[in-house]
Design an enzyme around this catalytic site. Structure first.
Site, PDB file in Angstrom:
ATOM      1  N   GLN A   1     -63.742  31.410 -17.493  1.00  0.00           N
ATOM      2  CA  GLN A   1     -64.862  32.235 -17.998  1.00  0.00           C
ATOM      3  C   GLN A   1     -65.776  31.374 -18.874  1.00  0.00           C
ATOM      4  OE1 GLN A   1     -62.304  35.173 -19.822  1.00  0.00           O
ATOM      5  NE2 GLN A   1     -61.140  33.545 -20.820  1.00  0.00           N
TER       6      GLN A   1
ATOM      7  N   HIS B   1     -57.789  45.340 -33.990  1.00  0.00           N
ATOM      8  CA  HIS B   1     -56.483  44.680 -34.109  1.00  0.00           C
ATOM      9  C   HIS B   1     -55.479  45.511 -34.898  1.00  0.00           C
ATOM     10  CE1 HIS B   1     -58.951  41.004 -33.046  1.00  0.00           C
ATOM     11  NE2 HIS B   1     -58.102  41.162 -32.053  1.00  0.00           N
TER      12      HIS B   1
ATOM     13  N   GLU C   1     -51.654  33.824 -23.354  1.00  0.00           N
ATOM     14  CA  GLU C   1     -53.113  33.810 -23.161  1.00  0.00           C
ATOM     15  C   GLU C   1     -53.420  32.841 -22.014  1.00  0.00           C
ATOM     16  OE1 GLU C   1     -56.275  34.992 -24.429  1.00  0.00           O
ATOM     17  OE2 GLU C   1     -56.835  33.636 -22.788  1.00  0.00           O
TER      18      GLU C   1
ATOM     19  N   ASP D   1     -50.967  32.854 -17.128  1.00  0.00           N
ATOM     20  CA  ASP D   1     -51.420  34.164 -16.637  1.00  0.00           C
ATOM     21  C   ASP D   1     -50.346  35.184 -17.014  1.00  0.00           C
ATOM     22  OD1 ASP D   1     -52.665  35.324 -13.401  1.00  0.00           O
ATOM     23  OD2 ASP D   1     -52.005  36.432 -15.187  1.00  0.00           O
ATOM     24  N   GLY D   2     -50.766  36.239 -17.673  1.00  0.00           N
ATOM     25  CA  GLY D   2     -49.800  37.255 -18.103  1.00  0.00           C
ATOM     26  C   GLY D   2     -49.019  37.832 -16.941  1.00  0.00           C
TER      27      GLY D   2
ATOM     28  N   ASP E   1     -53.647  42.988 -24.610  1.00  0.00           N
ATOM     29  CA  ASP E   1     -54.892  42.787 -25.372  1.00  0.00           C
ATOM     30  C   ASP E   1     -55.835  41.954 -24.520  1.00  0.00           C
ATOM     31  OD1 ASP E   1     -55.605  41.081 -28.572  1.00  0.00           O
ATOM     32  OD2 ASP E   1     -56.869  42.295 -27.213  1.00  0.00           O
TER      33      ASP E   1
ATOM     34  N   THR F   1     -59.133  41.246 -21.602  1.00  0.00           N
ATOM     35  CA  THR F   1     -60.534  41.550 -21.323  1.00  0.00           C
ATOM     36  C   THR F   1     -60.588  42.767 -20.395  1.00  0.00           C
ATOM     37  OG1 THR F   1     -60.252  39.765 -19.697  1.00  0.00           O
ATOM     38  CG2 THR F   1     -61.589  39.270 -21.629  1.00  0.00           C
ATOM     39  N   ASP F   2     -61.800  43.153 -20.031  1.00  0.00           N
ATOM     40  CA  ASP F   2     -61.962  44.343 -19.174  1.00  0.00           C
ATOM     41  C   ASP F   2     -61.399  44.083 -17.779  1.00  0.00           C
ATOM     42  OD1 ASP F   2     -65.226  44.615 -20.683  1.00  0.00           O
ATOM     43  OD2 ASP F   2     -63.336  45.503 -21.314  1.00  0.00           O
TER      44      ASP F   2
END
Ligand code: SAM
Length: 281
Positions: free
Chosen positions: A31, A62, A106, A139-140, A157, A159-160
């Site tokens: 990104q 948070h 993350e 990658d989660g 938590d 991003t969209d």
């Protein structure tokens, strides 16, 4: 010349924030990352042009993604945060002395690196100096597959539901989260804006309800997010956020929280009718 950052919340509406300078702008393999100085919200992180966090209002998001779960689960010890590379969720988790380990997974190391460099008030616990925090750059979706029956709480938590996060809103992902949680585990997922994202919410909650027996939406006011009306999905194997809420532990907490409190914990689950209808089949 005035410089204004604008994020479109729909084709015809958006937010525009006066900025003073760009602190960082660059691309990772996932990104575009920008960190800008704004006149009213302090420093602000953008991913692919969308507001992620600002110094002025990040405490709301948070505190609200972390504390409702940690004051409902009776004995949280091990927590996983998927996404959250700004560090704000980990910072709030560390305020709970009973937590033995918080793992951050993350996907983008650039987010972690630039949060430590430019957003130290958020990234204070992910700089590698806290033995109770472990960082994974992954990658989660891949990480969660390799962990079964391990976590008391998992916070999504992300991003969209676009780009690298799209898979984090699918039923198959929630099944993997369910397996990675212990038998009384809790998942919290940020679940977009009830005002702008009714259809997205219907899908998110349908997918979560197919997996978790207890699913309750709760709300928070986040001025820099679309409409300011934001939501989270409290998804639980055993504990209910109202009936199992440990009010006494929340009242006697030894840290100050500027948004979350023991009354708001209950009030956040009281929803406007249209938000409730968004997620009612
Ligand atoms: N509070 C913000 C919100 O509600 O949109 C989220 C902020 S945090 C910066 C979002 C993070 O999710 C980003 O750093 C992004 O790189 C990360 N992310 C997106 N997809 C991911 C994935 N599949 N696995 C792990 N992290 C991911």
């Amino acid at each position: 010349m005035d410089l204004w950052y604008t994020e479109k919340h729909s084709d015809n509406v958006g937010i525009t924030i006066k900025t003073s300078k760009s602190l960082f702008s660059g691309n990772s393999e996932f990104q575009q990352l920008d960190i800008v100085e704004t006149l009213e919200f302090g420093r602000m992180m953008l991913l692919d042009g969308l507001v992620m966090v600002t110094e002025r209002d990040e405490f709301i998001y948070h505190e609200m993604i972390v504390h409702p779960a940690l004051f409902t689960h009776p004995r949280p010890k091990k927590i996983l945060v998927i996404g959250g590379g700004d560090g704000g969720s980990i910072r709030e988790i560390m305020k709970h002395p009973e937590i033995e380990l918080a793992v951050l997974c993350e996907i983008d190391s650039l987010v972690i690196e630039k949060s430590i460099e430019f957003l130290p008030s958020m990234a204070s616990e992910i700089d590698g100096n806290n033995p109770r925090v472990k960082l994974h750059v992954d990658d989660g979706l891949a990480y969660i597959r390799a962990h079964q029956n391990e976590f008391d709480i998992i916070l999504v938590d992300s991003t969209d539901p676009i780009g690298p996060a799209v898979g984090l809103f699918e039923e198959s992902f929630y099944q993997l989260v369910f397996s990675a949680l212990k038998d009384d585990g809790i998942m919290i997922a940020q679940s977009e804006s009830p005002f702008y994202h009714a259809e997205i919410q219907k899908n998110i909650y349908r997918n979560i309800r197919a997996v978790f027996p207890i699913v309750e939406m709760y709300q928070a006011f986040i001025p820099t997010y679309p409409s300011g009306f934001w939501s989270f999905a409290f998804s639980s194997k055993k504990y209910h956020p109202i009936t199992d809420f440990d009010h006494d532990r929340a009242v006697t907490r030894d840290f100050h929280s500027r948004y979350y409190n023991e009354n708001l914990h209950l009030g956040a689950f009281m929803l406007p009718t249209f938000a409730r209808e968004n997620i009612t089949e």
